[in-house]
Design a protein around this motif. Structure first.
Motif, mmCIF file in Angstrom:
data_model
loop_
_atom_site.group_PDB
_atom_site.id
_atom_site.type_symbol
_atom_site.label_atom_id
_atom_site.label_comp_id
_atom_site.label_asym_id
_atom_site.label_seq_id
_atom_site.Cartn_x
_atom_site.Cartn_y
_atom_site.Cartn_z
ATOM 1 N N CYS A 91 29.178 -7.976 0.642
ATOM 2 C CA CYS A 91 29.391 -7.705 2.068
ATOM 3 C C CYS A 91 29.472 -8.995 2.863
ATOM 4 O O CYS A 91 28.872 -10.007 2.494
ATOM 5 N N LEU A 92 30.200 -8.938 3.958
ATOM 6 C CA LEU A 92 30.245 -10.030 4.919
ATOM 7 C C LEU A 92 29.764 -9.483 6.259
ATOM 8 O O LEU A 92 30.316 -8.497 6.758
ATOM 9 N N ILE A 93 28.731 -10.109 6.789
ATOM 10 C CA ILE A 93 28.187 -9.746 8.089
ATOM 11 C C ILE A 93 28.632 -10.838 9.054
ATOM 12 O O ILE A 93 28.257 -11.999 8.906
ATOM 13 N N GLY A 94 29.448 -10.481 10.033
ATOM 14 C CA GLY A 94 30.120 -11.444 10.896
ATOM 15 C C GLY A 94 29.204 -12.180 11.867
ATOM 16 O O GLY A 94 28.062 -11.781 12.106
ATOM 17 N N ILE A 95 29.742 -13.223 12.445
ATOM 18 C CA ILE A 95 29.030 -14.091 13.381
ATOM 19 C C ILE A 95 28.464 -13.279 14.545
ATOM 20 O O ILE A 95 29.137 -12.405 15.091
ATOM 21 N N HIS A 96 27.215 -13.570 14.895
ATOM 22 C CA HIS A 96 26.522 -12.948 16.041
ATOM 23 C C HIS A 96 26.365 -11.436 15.913
ATOM 24 O O HIS A 96 26.291 -10.730 16.922
ATOM 25 N N THR A 97 26.286 -10.924 14.699
ATOM 26 C CA THR A 97 26.084 -9.493 14.491
ATOM 27 C C THR A 97 24.592 -9.177 14.459
ATOM 28 O O THR A 97 23.799 -9.968 13.966
ATOM 29 N N THR A 98 24.227 -8.004 14.961
ATOM 30 C CA THR A 98 22.846 -7.520 14.889
ATOM 31 C C THR A 98 22.834 -6.190 14.141
ATOM 32 O O THR A 98 23.596 -5.282 14.482
ATOM 33 N N ILE A 99 21.975 -6.110 13.131
ATOM 34 C CA ILE A 99 21.820 -4.890 12.347
ATOM 35 C C ILE A 99 20.342 -4.508 12.380
ATOM 36 O O ILE A 99 19.494 -5.269 11.928
ATOM 37 N N MET A 100 20.058 -3.322 12.915
ATOM 38 C CA MET A 100 18.683 -2.928 13.208
ATOM 39 C C MET A 100 18.030 -2.111 12.086
ATOM 40 O O MET A 100 18.658 -1.783 11.089
ATOM 41 N N ASP A 101 16.768 -1.762 12.317
ATOM 42 C CA ASP A 101 15.910 -1.092 11.347
ATOM 43 C C ASP A 101 16.549 0.180 10.785
ATOM 44 O O ASP A 101 17.114 0.985 11.522
ATOM 45 N N GLY A 102 16.409 0.320 9.460
ATOM 46 C CA GLY A 102 16.868 1.525 8.794
ATOM 47 C C GLY A 102 18.353 1.589 8.533
ATOM 48 O O GLY A 102 18.825 2.544 7.911
ATOM 49 N N CYS A 103 19.113 0.607 8.976
ATOM 50 C CA CYS A 103 20.557 0.606 8.704
ATOM 51 C C CYS A 103 20.806 0.319 7.228
ATOM 52 O O CYS A 103 20.066 -0.434 6.589
ATOM 53 N N VAL A 104 21.867 0.905 6.712
ATOM 54 C CA VAL A 104 22.305 0.658 5.343
ATOM 55 C C VAL A 104 23.807 0.391 5.389
ATOM 56 O O VAL A 104 24.576 1.222 5.876
ATOM 57 N N ILE A 105 24.210 -0.776 4.892
ATOM 58 C CA ILE A 105 25.623 -1.158 4.833
ATOM 59 C C ILE A 105 26.058 -1.056 3.378
ATOM 60 O O ILE A 105 25.513 -1.739 2.502
ATOM 61 N N GLY A 106 27.036 -0.202 3.105
ATOM 62 C CA GLY A 106 27.521 -0.005 1.739
ATOM 63 C C GLY A 106 28.269 -1.215 1.211
ATOM 64 O O GLY A 106 28.808 -2.025 1.979
ATOM 65 N N GLU A 107 28.319 -1.326 -0.097
ATOM 66 C CA GLU A 107 28.945 -2.478 -0.746
ATOM 67 C C GLU A 107 30.410 -2.638 -0.341
ATOM 68 O O GLU A 107 31.054 -1.693 0.094
ATOM 69 N N ASN A 108 30.881 -3.879 -0.490
ATOM 70 C CA ASN A 108 32.283 -4.255 -0.271
ATOM 71 C C ASN A 108 32.726 -4.098 1.180
ATOM 72 O O ASN A 108 33.911 -3.937 1.455
ATOM 73 N N SER A 109 31.797 -4.153 2.109
ATOM 74 C CA SER A 109 32.112 -3.921 3.520
ATOM 75 C C SER A 109 32.114 -5.213 4.327
ATOM 76 O O SER A 109 31.542 -6.222 3.910
ATOM 77 N N ILE A 110 32.741 -5.141 5.480
ATOM 78 C CA ILE A 110 32.700 -6.211 6.483
ATOM 79 C C ILE A 110 32.196 -5.597 7.777
ATOM 80 O O ILE A 110 32.693 -4.552 8.213
ATOM 81 N N VAL A 111 31.209 -6.254 8.379
ATOM 82 C CA VAL A 111 30.776 -5.908 9.728
ATOM 83 C C VAL A 111 31.258 -7.049 10.616
ATOM 84 O O VAL A 111 30.819 -8.189 10.476
#
Length: 193
Positions: A91-111
């Motif tokens: 996964c790639l989590i982009g610049i200045h991104t916020t991901i809060m409690d309990g979130c789940v990001i599936g594989e091969n994703s971009i935020v």
């Protein structure tokens, strides 16, 4: 650095001296922690998978009810905040991104950069997410591009550990892209078979 789970931290490719690391940290082989990143794990653990990079000024903190688990071949881009969440492999989590409690990001994703994912957001694998609040914009397997980015950071991390700060100037980007494709195909064969 104080109160660090030393055996697993020692496996990292590079930890910048300005990074601040506290608590139960589990860093995979070839992971890297870049300037001014802060990782705090007072109650639960923070796990950074193999060949994952945590870039400059990233803040990672556990939640009251959640650890932080980040898979392999991930890039957590500059100034992002991860709080009590789970990030799948590649996964790639982009610049200045916020991901809060309990979130789940599936594989091969971009935020995408500047996204904000509210508590308990579940993102399926192979998604491109953008916005505040973050929404799925389309389905797309981003594994090859994300693995290539992680490989570039691993190359850079090993160079930084030797005091060399211009490794990308000589990098063979086509070769890294081929390696990323091979890794993605091999991982897919294992998961699919």
């Amino acid at each position: 650095m104080s109160d660090v789970y030393e055996p697993e931290v020692a496996r990292a490719a590079y930890i910048d001296p300005t990074a601040r690391l506290f608590g139960d940290l589990r860093l995979g082989e070839g992971a890297s922690i870049w300037p001014h990143a802060v990782l705090r794990a007072e109650m639960h653990h923070i796990r950074i998978g193999p060949l994952t990079n945590v870039q400059d000024h990233v803040m990672i903190h556990i939640g009251y009810r959640h650890a932080v688990d980040i898979g392999s071949y991930c890039s957590i881009a500059h100034h992002s905040t991860l709080h009590g969440c789970t990030i799948g492999d590649n996964c790639l989590i982009g610049i200045h991104t916020t991901i809060m409690d309990g979130c789940v990001i599936g594989e091969n994703s971009i935020v995408g950069g500047h996204s904000f994912l509210t508590e308990n957001t579940i993102i399926p694998p192979n998604s491109i997410v953008m916005g505040a609040p973050g929404k799925i914009r389309r389905a797309q397997d981003c594994s090859v591009e994300n693995i290539a980015n992680a490989l570039l950071y691993e190359l850079n991390a090993r160079a930084y550990a030797r005091g060399h700060h211009r490794a990308w100037a000589d990098a063979d980007f086509a070769k890294i892209q081929r390696q990323a494709r091979e890794i993605a195909m091999a991982r897919q064969a294992i998961l699919g078979g």
